[in-house]
Design an enzyme around this catalytic site. Structure first.
Site, mmCIF file in Angstrom:
data_model
loop_
_atom_site.group_PDB
_atom_site.id
_atom_site.type_symbol
_atom_site.label_atom_id
_atom_site.label_comp_id
_atom_site.label_asym_id
_atom_site.label_seq_id
_atom_site.Cartn_x
_atom_site.Cartn_y
_atom_site.Cartn_z
ATOM 1 N N TYR A 1 -91.880 -13.323 -42.670
ATOM 2 C CA TYR A 1 -91.464 -14.390 -43.582
ATOM 3 C C TYR A 1 -90.750 -15.495 -42.819
ATOM 4 O O TYR A 1 -91.057 -16.687 -42.977
ATOM 5 C CB TYR A 1 -90.551 -13.826 -44.671
ATOM 6 C CG TYR A 1 -89.949 -14.903 -45.547
ATOM 7 C CD1 TYR A 1 -90.732 -15.579 -46.485
ATOM 8 C CD2 TYR A 1 -88.606 -15.259 -45.441
ATOM 9 C CE1 TYR A 1 -90.196 -16.585 -47.275
ATOM 10 C CE2 TYR A 1 -88.063 -16.251 -46.239
ATOM 11 C CZ TYR A 1 -88.857 -16.911 -47.148
ATOM 12 O OH TYR A 1 -88.316 -17.906 -47.929
ATOM 13 N N SER B 1 -87.009 -22.869 -46.080
ATOM 14 C CA SER B 1 -85.836 -22.036 -46.325
ATOM 15 C C SER B 1 -84.914 -22.145 -45.118
ATOM 16 O O SER B 1 -85.365 -22.487 -44.015
ATOM 17 C CB SER B 1 -86.271 -20.581 -46.525
ATOM 18 O OG SER B 1 -85.157 -19.706 -46.459
#
Length: 271
Positions: free
Chosen positions: A146, A133
């Site tokens: 995360y 990401s």
């Protein structure tokens, strides 16, 4: 011509589901894995091999890889797509949940890769596509574990690429930006569930969610858009070590890398 074989994890929804359908349309033999097999009926109807897969379970991962190897005698591409967001303030998120975040987003895919690498090395060809990401570089409050898992994934993938390229294997990172999906809804639900009673971080979480919602409403990226990036990474004659959905995603990452102090100032003032 022998059909190529791709393994896709996290294929019950979103990018994984879209990628499984796209590769099948392109004539590939697809093995789609996810914990909830009942959510992959659409893929099974499409002629795709669907299997129960828990990436954090070593035996489940072994069966997933060995089934494809036994039935097809080769594996050309592994797409490590399974992942989720364990949001919440670093102080409030338990270490057990932080470990679970890494178990899924890093160690689980590493286990699958361990099973696939010997097969690809014997073929002297193969690609490991790791779905990271832009959050590996871009950060905000409420997502520390995360973001850390994705940053670790990028570094892990780059090291693997440096070790395996001599055997004809490439390890590639996909860094999507915000995408129209249920991912952020689930991540923020986890985040608010992780808040301790009377947590002082509650207002920050609400502010971060509001900003995320604005960005998601602005983005035009769909799961299908990202699936095409997966396919490009799998078939590119001269694969790059990073792929982005849009130029804007690459631009944001470049800005953060080149101007870290400025970005940190923006984050502190925005949230």
């Amino acid at each position: 011509m022998t059909k190529k074989v791709v393994l896709i994890t996290g294929a019950s929804s979103g990018m994984g589901l879209a990628a499984a359908k796209l590769f099948a349309k392109k004539g590939w033999i697809v093995y789609a894995g996810a914990r909830r097999v009942e959510r992959m009926q659409e893929l099974e109807d499409f002629g795709i091999n669907v299997m129960a897969l828990d990436v954090t379970n070593k035996e489940s991962a072994r069966i997933f890889v060995n089934t494809a190897k036994t039935e097809q005698q080769r594996i050309d591409v592994l797409i490590n797509n399974a992942g989720y967001g364990e949001f919440g303030p670093i102080e409030d998120v338990s270490i057990e949940k932080a470990q679970s975040q890494f178990d899924v987003n890093l160690f689980g895919l590493a286990q699958l890769t361990h099973f696939v690498l010997p097969i690809m090395r014997r073929q002297h060809a193969g690609r490991i596509i790791n779905v990271s990401s832009i959050a590996a570089d871009v950060y905000s409050p409420f997502g520390g574990w995360y973001y850390s898992s994705k940053a670790a994934l990028n570094q892990w993938s780059d090291v693997l690429d440096s070790e395996s390229e001599r055997f004809g294997i490439r390890s590639i990172v996909i860094q999507p930006g915000t995408t129209r999906s249920q991912w952020s809804t689930i991540a923020f639900q986890n985040g608010f569930d992780n808040l301790q009673k009377d947590s002082p971080y509650s207002p920050i979480g609400k502010r971060v969610q509001k900003v995320f919602d604005k960005f998601i409403n602005l983005t035009q990226a769909t799961a299908e858009d990202v699936a095409h990036v997966f396919y490009h990474a799998a078939t590119d004659p001269r694969p790059k070590y990073r792929y982005y959905t849009h130029f804007s995603d690459h631009a944001v990452v470049s800005f953060v890398r080149h101007f870290p102090r400025t970005y940190h100032y923006i984050v502190k003032n925005l949230f």
